[in-house]
Write an enzyme that holds these catalytic residues in place. Structure first.
Site, PDB file in Angstrom:
ATOM      1  N   HIS A 261       0.854  -1.188   0.000  1.00  0.00           N
ATOM      2  CA  HIS A 261       0.000   0.000   0.000  1.00  0.00           C
ATOM      3  C   HIS A 261       0.886   1.233   0.000  1.00  0.00           C
ATOM      4  O   HIS A 261       1.951   1.221   0.621  1.00  0.00           O
ATOM      5  CB  HIS A 261      -0.903   0.001   1.242  1.00  0.00           C
ATOM      6  CG  HIS A 261      -2.068   0.921   1.117  1.00  0.00           C
ATOM      7  ND1 HIS A 261      -1.988   2.257   1.429  1.00  0.00           N
ATOM      8  CD2 HIS A 261      -3.328   0.702   0.672  1.00  0.00           C
ATOM      9  CE1 HIS A 261      -3.161   2.814   1.197  1.00  0.00           C
ATOM     10  NE2 HIS A 261      -3.989   1.907   0.726  1.00  0.00           N
ATOM     11  N   ASP A 315      -7.832  -5.412  -0.005  1.00  0.00           N
ATOM     12  CA  ASP A 315      -8.285  -6.303  -1.071  1.00  0.00           C
ATOM     13  C   ASP A 315      -7.925  -7.764  -0.815  1.00  0.00           C
ATOM     14  O   ASP A 315      -8.405  -8.644  -1.527  1.00  0.00           O
ATOM     15  CB  ASP A 315      -7.686  -5.863  -2.420  1.00  0.00           C
ATOM     16  CG  ASP A 315      -8.352  -4.610  -2.959  1.00  0.00           C
ATOM     17  OD1 ASP A 315      -9.532  -4.395  -2.626  1.00  0.00           O
ATOM     18  OD2 ASP A 315      -7.707  -3.851  -3.700  1.00  0.00           O
TER      19      ASP A 315
HETATM   20  N1  ACO Z   1       4.102  -7.690  -4.223  1.00  0.00           N
HETATM   21  C1  ACO Z   1       5.444  -7.700  -4.401  1.00  0.00           C
HETATM   22  N2  ACO Z   1       6.206  -6.582  -4.373  1.00  0.00           N
HETATM   23  C2  ACO Z   1       5.571  -5.411  -4.131  1.00  0.00           C
HETATM   24  C3  ACO Z   1       4.182  -5.350  -3.897  1.00  0.00           C
HETATM   25  C4  ACO Z   1       3.447  -6.538  -3.963  1.00  0.00           C
HETATM   26  N3  ACO Z   1       2.132  -6.559  -3.790  1.00  0.00           N
HETATM   27  N4  ACO Z   1       3.852  -4.057  -3.683  1.00  0.00           N
HETATM   28  C5  ACO Z   1       4.978  -3.339  -3.785  1.00  0.00           C
HETATM   29  N5  ACO Z   1       6.012  -4.158  -4.050  1.00  0.00           N
HETATM   30  C6  ACO Z   1       7.401  -3.778  -4.249  1.00  0.00           C
HETATM   31  C7  ACO Z   1       7.597  -3.285  -5.677  1.00  0.00           C
HETATM   32  O1  ACO Z   1       7.897  -4.314  -6.572  1.00  0.00           O
HETATM   33  C8  ACO Z   1       8.722  -2.284  -5.509  1.00  0.00           C
HETATM   34  O2  ACO Z   1       9.917  -3.008  -5.404  1.00  0.00           O
HETATM   35  P1  ACO Z   1      11.310  -2.396  -5.945  1.00  0.00           P
HETATM   36  O3  ACO Z   1      11.556  -1.168  -5.104  1.00  0.00           O
HETATM   37  O4  ACO Z   1      12.268  -3.483  -5.703  1.00  0.00           O
HETATM   38  O5  ACO Z   1      11.084  -2.072  -7.380  1.00  0.00           O
HETATM   39  C9  ACO Z   1       8.442  -1.675  -4.143  1.00  0.00           C
HETATM   40  O6  ACO Z   1       7.693  -2.662  -3.413  1.00  0.00           O
HETATM   41  C10 ACO Z   1       7.614  -0.396  -4.237  1.00  0.00           C
HETATM   42  O7  ACO Z   1       6.480  -0.682  -5.048  1.00  0.00           O
HETATM   43  P2  ACO Z   1       5.567   0.460  -5.677  1.00  0.00           P
HETATM   44  O8  ACO Z   1       4.562  -0.198  -6.551  1.00  0.00           O
HETATM   45  O9  ACO Z   1       6.395   1.554  -6.252  1.00  0.00           O
HETATM   46  O10 ACO Z   1       4.949   1.026  -4.339  1.00  0.00           O
HETATM   47  P3  ACO Z   1       3.675   1.894  -4.176  1.00  0.00           P
HETATM   48  O11 ACO Z   1       3.726   2.576  -2.901  1.00  0.00           O
HETATM   49  O12 ACO Z   1       3.438   2.722  -5.389  1.00  0.00           O
HETATM   50  O13 ACO Z   1       2.629   0.674  -4.168  1.00  0.00           O
HETATM   51  C11 ACO Z   1       0.691  -0.462  -4.615  1.00  0.00           C
HETATM   52  C12 ACO Z   1       1.371   0.624  -3.778  1.00  0.00           C
HETATM   53  C13 ACO Z   1       0.488   0.058  -6.024  1.00  0.00           C
HETATM   54  C14 ACO Z   1      -0.648  -0.744  -3.965  1.00  0.00           C
HETATM   55  C15 ACO Z   1       1.545  -1.754  -4.627  1.00  0.00           C
HETATM   56  O14 ACO Z   1       1.816  -2.208  -3.329  1.00  0.00           O
HETATM   57  C16 ACO Z   1       0.880  -2.851  -5.446  1.00  0.00           C
HETATM   58  O15 ACO Z   1       0.952  -2.830  -6.679  1.00  0.00           O
HETATM   59  N6  ACO Z   1       0.214  -3.835  -4.785  1.00  0.00           N
HETATM   60  C17 ACO Z   1      -0.462  -4.906  -5.501  1.00  0.00           C
HETATM   61  C18 ACO Z   1      -1.809  -4.452  -6.000  1.00  0.00           C
HETATM   62  C19 ACO Z   1      -2.814  -4.254  -4.877  1.00  0.00           C
HETATM   63  O16 ACO Z   1      -2.975  -5.099  -4.022  1.00  0.00           O
HETATM   64  N7  ACO Z   1      -3.503  -3.126  -4.944  1.00  0.00           N
HETATM   65  C20 ACO Z   1      -4.532  -2.776  -3.974  1.00  0.00           C
HETATM   66  C21 ACO Z   1      -4.047  -1.656  -3.097  1.00  0.00           C
HETATM   67  S1  ACO Z   1      -5.274  -1.233  -1.912  1.00  0.00           S
HETATM   68  C22 ACO Z   1      -6.391  -0.335  -2.810  1.00  0.00           C
HETATM   69  O17 ACO Z   1      -6.073   0.368  -3.715  1.00  0.00           O
HETATM   70  C23 ACO Z   1      -7.767  -0.499  -2.478  1.00  0.00           C
END
Ligand code: ACO
Length: 379
Positions: A261, A315
Site C-alpha cells: 500500500h 483487497d
Molecule cells: N508484491 C510484491 N512486491 C511489491 C508489492 C506486492 N504486492 N507491492 C509493492 N512491491 C514492491 C515493488 O515491486 C517495488 O519493489 P522495488 O523497489 O524493488 O522495485 C516496491 O515494493 C515499491 O512498489 P511500488 O509499486 O512503487 O509502491 P507503491 O507505494 O506505489 O505501491 C501499490 C502501492 C500500487 C498498492 C503496490 O503495493 C501494489 O501494486 N500492490 C499490488 C496491487 C494491490 O494489491 N492493490 C490494492 C491496493 S489497496 C487499494 O487500492 C484499495
C-alpha cells in the site's frame, strides 16, 4: 526560478485539505471524521457511516431514520436505464457496465446545478442509493433474469443482496456485507478519490465524477486487485502449494495482489476486520480451502517483504468474504465502488467548498523547434 522536481505518483504530495478521513500508515490507523474504523465496523452501519462522512458528525436516531428513508426512496432506476443495461454485451466486465449505468442514470435526471449545494446533494443521495441497484441489475440481466425493483430491504446491503439473489438475505450475510460497505466507504486521497476531485474541479456534475472514479478504481493496482486475489488463490491450488507458487512469483518479479500500500506500512486495519468477518462467516457456513491458502500466502509474503512494509491490504481478504456470500468474482470491484461512492462524493462536495481547477505542471522531455518536413518528403 528553480526547475520543478517530479515526484512519481505524487507520493507524499498533498493534493487537498480534507477533514473527511485520516490514515496513519505506520500505526495502521484509519478514521472517518475522527471515528476509528474498528469502532465503526463494530457499532455502526453503512447508512450511519454515510451520514457521518457527508455531514461530518453522527446522526441522531431520527436523522438516521430520515436518511435511510431518503436513500430508500432513491433506489429505483428508470426503465430507460434498465433498457440501456440490458443492451450491453453479457460477457463484458460489470465495472464497464457500471460506468454506462452511471451515465444513463445521469440522463434520466434534471441537470445538476453544481453551484447549488441542494441540487448536488440530491444527486449525491441518488448515486449512493441507486448504484447498488445498477450493479445488481447488471448481474441479473447477465444471468438472463429480469430487473428486480428494490422493494425489499431497509438498508443498502439488504436491498443489494435481495436484488442480486431474488430473496431476502440471512441476517449474517446482510450484517457482513453491511460491515464491508462501512470498511470501504472512504479512504483519503487514493487514486479514485483523486480522480473524483480532479474531475469535480472542472465543475463537472456528480454523475460524471462518479463514473470517472469507477474507471480509476477498476485498475488492478487499486480496487481491481480484489478480484485478482481470488483468482491467484484459486490458481495456487492449496495451502501446501504456496511456497512453490510464491518462489515462482518472486522469480518473475511480479507483484502479489492484495499486498502493499502506498500509505500503510503495516497490515491494513480493514484487513484485520475482514479477517474477523471471514471467521464469523466460516463459523456459520463452514470454511473454504482458499482461506488456508490465504493464511499461508500472508506468512510467505510477510516473511519475505514485511520488513519493506509490504503486508495484506483491504483487497486481500475481501474476495474470500464475498465469495462466501455467494457473490460472483467480477462483482467484487463493483461492490467496492458502491461502498466508496459516498467517499468520492463527500470529496466532491468538499472540493466545491473552495474549488480551484486541478492543473498540475509537467516536465517536458521532448524536442524543441522540430523541423517541418512535407509529407511526400518523409522517409
Ligand atoms: N508484491 C510484491 N512486491 C511489491 C508489492 C506486492 N504486492 N507491492 C509493492 N512491491 C514492491 C515493488 O515491486 C517495488 O519493489 P522495488 O523497489 O524493488 O522495485 C516496491 O515494493 C515499491 O512498489 P511500488 O509499486 O512503487 O509502491 P507503491 O507505494 O506505489 O505501491 C501499490 C502501492 C500500487 C498498492 C503496490 O503495493 C501494489 O501494486 N500492490 C499490488 C496491487 C494491490 O494489491 N492493490 C490494492 C491496493 S489497496 C487499494 O487500492 C484499495
Amino acid at each position: 526560478m528553480t526547475d520543478p522536481v517530479l515526484v512519481p505518483g505524487l507520493a507524499g504530495i498533498p493534493a487537498a485539505k480534507s477533514s473527511i478521513s485520516f490514515i496513519d500508515g505506520t500505526a495502521g490507523i484509519l478514521a472517518y471524521r475522527g471515528h476509528r474504523i474498528e469502532v465503526l465496523a463494530e457499532h455502526s452501519n453503512y447508512e450511519e457511516t454515510c451520514f457521518l462522512i457527508l455531514e461530518g458528525r453522527l446522526p441522531t436516531a431520527s436523522e438516521l431514520e430520515t436518511f435511510r428513508g431518503e436513500l430508500a426512496a432513491r433506489r429505483g432506476i428508470e426503465p430507460a436505464v434498465v433498457q440501456t443495461l440490458s443492451s450491453l454485451p453479457k460477457n463484458g466486465h460489470p465495472m464497464n457496465g457500471l460506468q454506462v449505468g452511471l451515465a444513463a442514470l445521469a440522463m434520466t435526471q434534471p441537470k445538476v446545478d453544481v453551484k447549488d449545494p441542494a441540487s448536488v446533494r440530491e444527486a449525491v443521495l441518488h448515486l449512493i442509493a441507486a448504484t447498488p441497484t445498477l450493479i445488481a441489475t447488471l448481474e441479473r440481466l447477465r444471468c438472463g433474469d429480469d430487473y428486480l425493483a428494490p422493494t425489499e430491504g431497509s438498508n443498502s446491503a439488504e436491498a443489494f443482496l435481495y436484488m442480486l439473489n431474488g430473496e431476502a438475505p440471512s441476517a449474517i450475510a446482510e450484517r457482513t456485507l453491511d460491515c464491508c460497505f462501512v470498511l470501504h466507504a472512504e479512504h483519503t486521497m487514493n487514486a479514485s478519490t483523486f480522480a473524483a476531485r480532479v474531475v469535480g474541479s472542472t465543475e463537472s456534475g456528480p454523475y460524471t465524477v462518479a463514473s470517472s472514479a469507477v474507471g480509476a478504481l477498476y485498475g488492478p493496482l487499486h480496487g481491481g486487485a480484489n478480484e485478482r486475489v481470488l483468482q491467484a488463490l484459486e490458481a495456487i491450488g492449496g495451502a501446501e502449494q504456496v511456497e512453490e507458487w510464491y518462489a515462482a512469483k518472486r522469480d518473475t518479479g511480479g507483484k502479489v495482489m492484495g499486498f502493499g500500500h502506498r500509505v500503510y506500512k503495516t497490515k491494513d486495519p480493514r484487513a484485520h476486520t475482514l479477517q474477523r468477518l471471514a471467521g464469523e462467516l466460516f463459523e456459520a457456513h463452514g470454511s473454504t480451502p482458499l482461506y488456508d491458502t490465504a493464511l499461508e500466502l500472508e506468512k510467505a509474503v510477510v516473511a519475505d517483504l514485511g520488513d519493506r512494509g509490504i503486508h495484506p491490504n483491504v483487497d486481500f481478504f475481501s474476495g474470500i468474504v464475498y465469495q462466501k456470500l455467494g457473490i460472483p468474482t467480477d462483482a467484487f470491484t463493483p461492490i467496492f465502488a458502491l461502498a466508496r461512492m459516498v467517499g468520492w462524493l463527500a470529496h466532491y462536495e468538499e472540493q466545491h467548498q473552495d474549488n480551484r481547477l486541478f492543473r498540475p505542471a509537467q516536465i517536458y522531455t521532448g524536442v524543441h523547434d522540430a523541423p517541418w518536413v512535407p509529407i511526400e518528403e518523409r522517409g
